[in-house]
Scaffold this motif. Structure first.
Motif, PDB file in Angstrom:
ATOM      1  N   SER A 148       3.553   7.875   5.657  1.00 33.69           N
ATOM      2  CA  SER A 148       2.650   7.071   6.474  1.00 33.69           C
ATOM      3  C   SER A 148       2.300   7.711   7.823  1.00 33.69           C
ATOM      4  O   SER A 148       1.750   8.792   7.860  1.00 33.69           O
ATOM      5  CB  SER A 148       3.293   5.692   6.644  1.00 33.69           C
ATOM      6  OG  SER A 148       2.462   4.820   7.293  1.00 33.69           O
TER       7      SER A 148
ATOM      8  N   ASP B 142      -1.426   7.167   5.466  1.00 35.48           N
ATOM      9  CA  ASP B 142      -1.582   6.831   4.046  1.00 35.48           C
ATOM     10  C   ASP B 142      -2.576   5.688   3.836  1.00 35.48           C
ATOM     11  O   ASP B 142      -2.649   5.106   2.753  1.00 35.48           O
ATOM     12  CB  ASP B 142      -0.234   6.511   3.387  1.00 35.48           C
ATOM     13  CG  ASP B 142       0.459   5.313   4.005  1.00 35.48           C
ATOM     14  OD1 ASP B 142       0.124   4.963   5.155  1.00 35.48           O
ATOM     15  OD2 ASP B 142       1.336   4.715   3.351  1.00 35.48           O
TER      16      ASP B 142
ATOM     17  N   ASP C  70      -4.030   4.950   9.341  1.00 34.01           N
ATOM     18  CA  ASP C  70      -2.809   5.743   9.485  1.00 34.01           C
ATOM     19  C   ASP C  70      -2.760   6.777   8.356  1.00 34.01           C
ATOM     20  O   ASP C  70      -3.710   6.913   7.571  1.00 34.01           O
ATOM     21  CB  ASP C  70      -1.557   4.846   9.539  1.00 34.01           C
ATOM     22  CG  ASP C  70      -1.202   4.253   8.189  1.00 34.01           C
ATOM     23  OD1 ASP C  70      -2.068   4.224   7.304  1.00 34.01           O
ATOM     24  OD2 ASP C  70      -0.051   3.809   8.016  1.00 34.01           O
TER      25      ASP C  70
ATOM     26  N   ASP D  48      -2.851   2.558   4.832  1.00 31.14           N
ATOM     27  CA  ASP D  48      -2.550   1.141   4.602  1.00 31.14           C
ATOM     28  C   ASP D  48      -2.592   0.343   5.900  1.00 31.14           C
ATOM     29  O   ASP D  48      -2.348  -0.859   5.899  1.00 31.14           O
ATOM     30  CB  ASP D  48      -1.211   0.943   3.859  1.00 31.14           C
ATOM     31  CG  ASP D  48      -0.019   1.496   4.610  1.00 31.14           C
ATOM     32  OD1 ASP D  48      -0.214   2.121   5.675  1.00 31.14           O
ATOM     33  OD2 ASP D  48       1.111   1.298   4.123  1.00 31.14           O
TER      34      ASP D  48
HETATM   35 ZN    ZN Z   1       1.069   3.519   6.343  1.00 30.92          ZN
END
Ligand code: ZN
Ligand code: NG1
Length: 534
Positions: A64, A283, A281, A285
């Motif tokens: 992340s 990744d 961010d 999410d």
């Molecule tokens: Zn994330």
């Protein structure tokens, strides 16, 4: 099979003396320590799949918003939600088993959990753009192969795309089908729902999207191919920080975490005053919005502001659809939500607010107790979930006026546009664009719906963070004894003061949050509470 697992595991030995823990974000650490952990997560996926009668388990390799040299791995349950809590412990156990005991612990879990080794096991997986990803995929594949797990490698994906595909795979061909089982299916579902939700409305000006130099960049550009262009009243998007070729640039001076903690735009942004901006961010999410106000400077529109925006809009629509008496709308927050946002939801919007511990799985779970459950962490991770009753009402209510028909249509579209499995930056981005277009709002108008109380978040290094035990959704300390009373007496000295301290679930530190009527008082309170726990 046992010898084969042992032989394979010897290629992925556990480093000596290292203790691993499946935390709020799965396993996350320096990538060079993860090889054995990822191998063992593959074995857990096999067990979990067999335990659930051969349903497909998702595995995401990502860290992340962490720095490029870190990586991590987490498991996704069949309906696209986070791994069931009790299995975090089993994952931890297997990750920590000594190399020579690994097969024994694996078989013991199998027995204790009454898993039939003859049941087929299935898994799908993906990774973010980190340089360490491909090697970790090899460790994972070795475990899946040796445990007899059928698998599909989806290559690079955002975390929410993997959640989407996990749910689609498990519902394919059923009345609960969540969408086509492909990356393309994800883009088509989102873009069709977006066009329908916009209902001919248009956005004003461009949206600058900072992709944190992570997987969100290429995936956003792919999504844009499916979305209508400005010419037909669609989106105008400027993509920045989409360099995935230089691994060191990931989350560096950009991305949602940078913007939220530094309270400033990424230095690379060329956006002008009042331009709408957002950051994903690593990744994709999480998402936060912001703009530069010519008078007041940088203005952050965080997860709390996205939650209140979504609750307002969906509340208006359910009223127009004449469903507000039968559907319960609620907002779920954590203790990090700004007090002004909680107050706004309860007093101005008139919706109940539930507070849960940090970690999306808690928020998600609490949100499913409502017909429309809006949940966001202040840092921008969140979504909206609809109950089966809500979906039924959207799709089967017979409209008695054109206004009611329009509202029902928009609600149907939103239920498709919003990722029901987990917080999804791309889906949340389209949701915010839709709402601003409907309301004909600039970011400034959105920003002024309520004014945040000044606040400060401090990371405190302590000898042992595990001595800090909390209750009441992490808002009160029960241990060390007496600390909460001292904290209370500090808070009492400040107008509109609120503060709490809790051990981080992802870092070796205690986090102190404080808010108060003025900037200097919030800083002062945070400093005093930090000194108390240090
Ligand atoms: Zn994330
Ligand atoms: P911890 O380290 O437990 O505070 C952080 C974030 C959470 C959540 C998790 C998972 C803050 C204050 N905390 O948790 O909101 O996103 O990471 O990534 O932002």
């Amino acid at each position: 099979m046992d010898e084969a697992i042992l032989a394979a595991s010897n290629k992925h030995p556990k480093p000596d003396g290292k203790v691993f823990q499946y935390g709020t974000a799965g396993f996350r650490m320096k990538a060079n320590l993860l090889d054995s952990v990822v191998f063992r997560v593959g074995l857990i996926a096999a067990l979990r799949s067999r335990k659930l009668g051969g349903q497909t388990i998702g595995i995401m390799i990502t860290a992340s918003h962490n720095p490029p040299e870190d990586n991590g791995v987490k498991l996704v349950d069949p309906m696209g939600d986070m791994l069931e809590s009790s299995w975090e412990q089993y994952s931890t156990e297997l990750a920590n088993a000594a190399n020579e005991d690994l097969v024994k612990v694996y078989r013991k879990l199998e027995q204790d959990l009454r898993i039939d080794p003859a049941t087929p096991a299935k898994a799908i997986f993906a990774r973010d753009t980190r340089a360490s990803g491909p090697a970790l995929v090899k460790a994972l594949v070795n475990a899946l192969k040796e445990s007899g797990t059928e698998y599909t490698d989806y290559g690079l994906l955002t975390t929410p795309q993997l959640h989407y595909l996990t749910r689609c795979t498990n519902t394919e061909g059923t009345p609960q089908s969540y969408g086509e089982v492909s990356e393309k299916g994800y883009y088509e579902k989102l873009s069709e729902a977006f066009v329908r939700a916009m209902d001919g409305k248009t956005t004003k000006g461009a949206l600058t999207v900072d992709c944190a130099n992570g997987v969100g960049g290429p995936k956003l550009k792919e999504l844009l191919k499916y979305l209508p262009t400005t010419v037909d009243g669609g989106l105008q998007i400027n993509v920045i920080n989409d360099d995935v070729l230089n691994p060191d640039s990931l989350n560096s001076e950009c991305g949602a975490d940078f913007v939220k903690t530094k309270q400033r735009s990424p230095p690379s942004s060329k956006a002008a005053s009042n331009d709408r901006c957002c950051s994903l961010d690593g990744d994709a999410d999480r998402i936060i919005f912001y703009f530069n106000d010519p008078e007041h400077g940088f203005r952050l529109l965080d997860g709390d502001k996205i939650a209140t925006l979504a609750a307002t809009f969906i509340g208006d629509l359910t009223r127009a659809a004449r469903l507000s008496d039968e559907l319960r709308i609620g907002v779920v927050q954590t203790a990090y939500a700004n007090g002004a946002s909680t107050n706004y939801v309860e007093k101005t919007l008139g919706f109940p607010v539930v507070c849960t511990p940090t970690g999306v799985k808690w928020l998600h779970h609490a949100a499913t107790k409502f017909d429309v459950g809006v949940y966001f962490e202040a840092n921008g991770h969140g979504t909206v979930v609809f109950s089966p009753q809500a979906l039924k009402a959207f799709y089967t209510t017979k409209p008695e006026s054109p206004a009611q028909a329009t509202a029902l249509n928009t609600l149907q579209a939103l239920s498709e546009l919003i990722n029901q499995t987990v917080g999804d930056a791309l889906s949340d981005m389209l949701l915010v664009e839709t709402i601003l277009a409907h309301k004909v709002w600039t970011p400034r108008e959105w920003d002024t719906t309520y004014i945040d109380l000044p606040n400060r978040l401090v990371r405190v290094e302590v000898n042992d963070r595990n001595i800090f035990k909390t209750t009441n959704a992490e808002r009160k300390l029960v241990e060390p004894h007496g600390t909460q009373q001292q904290l209370d007496s500090l808070v009492a000295k400040f107008k509109d003061g609120r503060s709490f301290a809790r051990a981080s679930g992802t870092e070796d530190a205690v986090r102190v949050y404080a808010e108060a009527a003025t900037r200097s008082e919030a800083d002062d309170l945070a400093r005093q509470v930090a000194a108390l726990v240090r």
